[in-house]
Scaffold this motif. Sequence first.
Motif, PDB file in Angstrom:
ATOM      1  N   ALA A  23       0.859  -1.299  -0.128  1.00 14.54           N
ATOM      2  CA  ALA A  23      -0.041  -0.108   0.027  1.00 14.54           C
ATOM      3  C   ALA A  23       0.717   1.298   0.272  1.00 14.54           C
ATOM      4  O   ALA A  23       0.577   2.140  -0.595  1.00 14.54           O
ATOM      5  CB  ALA A  23      -0.897   0.226   1.244  1.00 14.54           C
ATOM      6  N   GLU A  24       1.798   1.311   0.764  1.00 14.46           N
ATOM      7  CA  GLU A  24       2.983   2.372   0.861  1.00 14.46           C
ATOM      8  C   GLU A  24       3.517   2.544  -0.651  1.00 14.46           C
ATOM      9  O   GLU A  24       3.831   3.420  -1.073  1.00 14.46           O
ATOM     10  CB  GLU A  24       3.788   2.185   1.766  1.00 14.46           C
ATOM     11  CG  GLU A  24       3.346   2.226   3.316  1.00 14.46           C
ATOM     12  CD  GLU A  24       4.245   2.079   4.532  1.00 14.46           C
ATOM     13  OE1 GLU A  24       4.245   2.512   5.379  1.00 14.46           O
ATOM     14  OE2 GLU A  24       5.128   1.012   3.996  1.00 14.46           O
ATOM     15  N   THR A  84     -14.766   9.968  -3.260  1.00 15.63           N
ATOM     16  CA  THR A  84     -16.284   9.981  -3.696  1.00 15.63           C
ATOM     17  C   THR A  84     -16.877   8.873  -4.112  1.00 15.63           C
ATOM     18  O   THR A  84     -18.044   8.777  -4.032  1.00 15.63           O
ATOM     19  CB  THR A  84     -16.423  11.146  -4.620  1.00 15.63           C
ATOM     20  OG1 THR A  84     -15.919  10.959  -5.656  1.00 15.63           O
ATOM     21  CG2 THR A  84     -16.116  12.714  -4.009  1.00 15.63           C
ATOM     22  N   SER A  85     -16.061   7.683  -4.832  1.00 17.73           N
ATOM     23  CA  SER A  85     -16.550   6.559  -5.482  1.00 17.73           C
ATOM     24  C   SER A  85     -16.709   5.620  -4.616  1.00 17.73           C
ATOM     25  O   SER A  85     -17.033   4.458  -4.643  1.00 17.73           O
ATOM     26  CB  SER A  85     -15.776   6.335  -6.622  1.00 17.73           C
ATOM     27  OG  SER A  85     -14.265   5.943  -6.295  1.00 17.73           O
ATOM     28  N   GLY A  86     -15.870   5.767  -3.209  1.00 17.11           N
ATOM     29  CA  GLY A  86     -15.711   4.882  -2.256  1.00 17.11           C
ATOM     30  C   GLY A  86     -14.691   3.600  -2.552  1.00 17.11           C
ATOM     31  O   GLY A  86     -14.525   2.846  -1.933  1.00 17.11           O
ATOM     32  N   VAL A  87     -13.830   3.929  -3.586  1.00 19.22           N
ATOM     33  CA  VAL A  87     -12.752   2.941  -3.759  1.00 19.22           C
ATOM     34  C   VAL A  87     -11.732   3.187  -2.861  1.00 19.22           C
ATOM     35  O   VAL A  87     -11.290   4.539  -2.545  1.00 19.22           O
ATOM     36  CB  VAL A  87     -12.176   3.062  -5.316  1.00 19.22           C
ATOM     37  CG1 VAL A  87     -11.222   2.408  -5.261  1.00 19.22           C
ATOM     38  CG2 VAL A  87     -13.106   2.893  -6.365  1.00 19.22           C
ATOM     39  N   GLY A  88     -11.145   2.338  -2.138  1.00 20.89           N
ATOM     40  CA  GLY A  88     -10.209   2.491  -1.074  1.00 20.89           C
ATOM     41  C   GLY A  88     -10.421   2.816   0.209  1.00 20.89           C
ATOM     42  O   GLY A  88      -9.831   2.954   1.057  1.00 20.89           O
ATOM     43  N   ALA A  89     -12.043   2.747   0.474  1.00 21.45           N
ATOM     44  CA  ALA A  89     -12.448   3.217   1.650  1.00 21.45           C
ATOM     45  C   ALA A  89     -12.320   1.866   2.624  1.00 21.45           C
ATOM     46  O   ALA A  89     -12.271   0.632   2.315  1.00 21.45           O
ATOM     47  CB  ALA A  89     -13.757   3.531   1.495  1.00 21.45           C
TER      48      ALA A  89
END
Length: 89
Positions: A23-24, A84-89
């Motif tokens: 992720a980093e 805003t699309s919820g990706v990565g939340a």
Amino acid sequence: MKHIAALQTGVTGTLPDIEPTPAELDAIDIEMPLILAEVELLDAEIITLDRSPNELDTRRIRRARRNVLRARRALTNQSAALGTSGVGA
């Protein structure tokens, strides 16, 4: 005279794995255009440290500043779109 010294293992303990996580590494890849633009600006500014900037130096710095702003805008827009699309939340 008595010497006082901290034992290294007593102070720091065992170090965890210090390699970056996937992720980093992904975050670094996403921010790389901004990092490169900032390095370009820094290089242009370093050139003028020991002399007064001429017309070419001024253009180079101005172009580098525009590139930094462009990269920041793109990164901000990209992170806003992901948020805003919820990706990565």
